[in-house]
Design a protein around this motif. Structure first.
Motif, PDB file in Angstrom:
ATOM      1  N   THR A 290      43.140  33.658  36.826  1.00  0.00           N
ATOM      2  CA  THR A 290      43.449  33.499  38.248  1.00  0.00           C
ATOM      3  C   THR A 290      44.231  34.715  38.718  1.00  0.00           C
ATOM      4  O   THR A 290      45.013  35.298  37.957  1.00  0.00           O
ATOM      5  N   ALA A 291      44.008  35.122  39.965  1.00  0.00           N
ATOM      6  CA  ALA A 291      44.711  36.255  40.555  1.00  0.00           C
ATOM      7  C   ALA A 291      44.578  36.170  42.073  1.00  0.00           C
ATOM      8  O   ALA A 291      43.588  35.640  42.585  1.00  0.00           O
ATOM      9  N   ASP A 292      45.563  36.701  42.774  1.00  0.00           N
ATOM     10  CA  ASP A 292      45.481  36.731  44.231  1.00  0.00           C
ATOM     11  C   ASP A 292      44.416  37.710  44.703  1.00  0.00           C
ATOM     12  O   ASP A 292      43.714  37.464  45.684  1.00  0.00           O
ATOM     13  N   VAL A 293      44.305  38.846  44.016  1.00  0.00           N
ATOM     14  CA  VAL A 293      43.334  39.879  44.394  1.00  0.00           C
ATOM     15  C   VAL A 293      42.619  40.363  43.146  1.00  0.00           C
ATOM     16  O   VAL A 293      43.264  40.670  42.135  1.00  0.00           O
ATOM     17  N   ILE A 294      41.287  40.403  43.188  1.00  0.00           N
ATOM     18  CA  ILE A 294      40.475  40.966  42.105  1.00  0.00           C
ATOM     19  C   ILE A 294      39.602  42.062  42.709  1.00  0.00           C
ATOM     20  O   ILE A 294      38.798  41.801  43.605  1.00  0.00           O
ATOM     21  N   ARG A 295      39.762  43.270  42.218  1.00  0.00           N
ATOM     22  CA  ARG A 295      39.026  44.416  42.757  1.00  0.00           C
ATOM     23  C   ARG A 295      38.246  45.078  41.632  1.00  0.00           C
ATOM     24  O   ARG A 295      38.815  45.410  40.585  1.00  0.00           O
ATOM     25  N   ALA A 296      36.933  45.245  41.838  1.00  0.00           N
ATOM     26  CA  ALA A 296      36.061  45.815  40.801  1.00  0.00           C
ATOM     27  C   ALA A 296      35.388  47.069  41.321  1.00  0.00           C
ATOM     28  O   ALA A 296      35.017  47.155  42.498  1.00  0.00           O
ATOM     29  N   ASP A 297      35.200  48.040  40.440  1.00  0.00           N
ATOM     30  CA  ASP A 297      34.502  49.278  40.765  1.00  0.00           C
ATOM     31  C   ASP A 297      33.275  49.388  39.873  1.00  0.00           C
ATOM     32  O   ASP A 297      33.370  49.288  38.648  1.00  0.00           O
ATOM     33  N   GLY A 298      32.109  49.579  40.476  1.00  0.00           N
ATOM     34  CA  GLY A 298      30.868  49.692  39.718  1.00  0.00           C
ATOM     35  C   GLY A 298      30.444  48.362  39.116  1.00  0.00           C
ATOM     36  O   GLY A 298      30.050  48.315  37.948  1.00  0.00           O
TER      37      GLY A 298
END
Length: 286
Positions: free
Chosen positions: A269-277
């Motif tokens: 769980t996380a407030d923000v999940i940011r992925a690249d590619g």
């Protein structure tokens, strides 16, 4: 005589001599730059590095004395500092500080606690109760996971070439619900985490689903529920953690990272999940 007997009993429940060697190594690194041998020793950057590394090694020795459960992590970092002192300080206190630090680190990492005698478990639990209340309130992981959707009975596997957490703490051991019953997990909390070459693979009877990203960033109240975690601390020493084996301290300094990470992840769980590619691929079952 009674005081001596108590000290002997206390000494035997922790890597005492390993801690003593690290304290001596740190003291030696502190003393050398302040010695009158000004021709050989400089109080410039080498002197400042010796002061910093010396204080860190003394702190590592005290950790081995008063928090022996953290011996693996402390010993690894003390070993790195001891080797680094050879190049960063005055030849590691003319090799004496480096040698003492390496020996203390090896002894601390290899130390194995004695078996608790009959009736001693209760006293040990009472002694550790304040620490447990501060670092991991009872059933904290179980209470959090109980309100979430059931996890997969077979946790997805995760790999990453680098895992860099910030504000990392070991919250304890808990349970997550699955269709096949509760699953025992490690509960890890952190403010943020960055993973490189992240890959998650789910397994079921119909095939596999693989999700990959060049980098993955988790921010804000990050919680990981893991049944197994393996990685190389500082890219040097590879360790495996599980709910039944916790060779880590309650709090981890922010500069720590791990490489060659593999894990079995029940939930995250996380407030923000940011992925690249980001990429997704489905593989049919055989």
């Amino acid at each position: 005589m009674l005081l001596r007997s108590r000290f002997r009993g206390w000494r035997r429940t922790r890597p005492f001599w390993a801690g003593a060697l690290l304290v001596l190594a740190g003291a030696e690194l502190l003393v050398v730059p302040l010695s009158p041998v000004t021709v050989l020793v400089s109080l410039g950057l080498g002197g400042l590095a010796a002061l910093g590394i010396g204080l860190a090694l003394i702190a590592a020795g005290l950790f081995l004395w008063f928090l022996p459960s953290a011996r693996h992590y402390v010993s690894v970092n003390a070993l790195i500092l001891s080797v680094l002192s050879f190049a960063a300080t005055n030849l590691g206190g003319f090799l004496v500080g480096t040698g003492l630090g390496i020996a203390g680190s090896a002894m601390g990492f290899g130390w194995v606690p004695r078996r608790t005698p009959p009736g001693g478990g209760k006293a040990l639990a009472v002694a550790l109760l304040p620490v447990l209340l501060v670092t991991a309130p009872p059933s904290a992981g179980r209470a959090e996971a109980a309100g979430r959707a059931p996890a997969a009975a077979v946790p997805p596997s995760v790999t990453a070439t680098r895992f860099a957490p910030r504000g990392f703490t070991l919250a304890g051991v808990g349970d997550v619900p699955t269709a096949d019953g509760p699953l025992k997990v490690l509960v890890l909390r952190m403010r943020a985490a960055e993973l490189s070459d992240y890959r998650l693979t789910t397994h079921n009877g119909r095939g596999e689903l693989s999700l990959a990203a060049r980098s993955l960033e988790l921010r804000g109240q990050v919680t990981l529920y893991l049944t197994r975690f393996r990685g190389c601390l500082e890219g040097v020493l590879c360790l495996t953690f599980s709910p039944d084996a916790l060779p880590v301290p309650p709090v981890v300094p922010p500069f720590v990272f791990m490489t060659e990470v593999t894990a079995e992840q029940a939930l995250v769980t996380a407030d923000v999940i940011r992925a690249d590619g980001l990429g997704l691929r489905a593989l049919p079952g055989v």
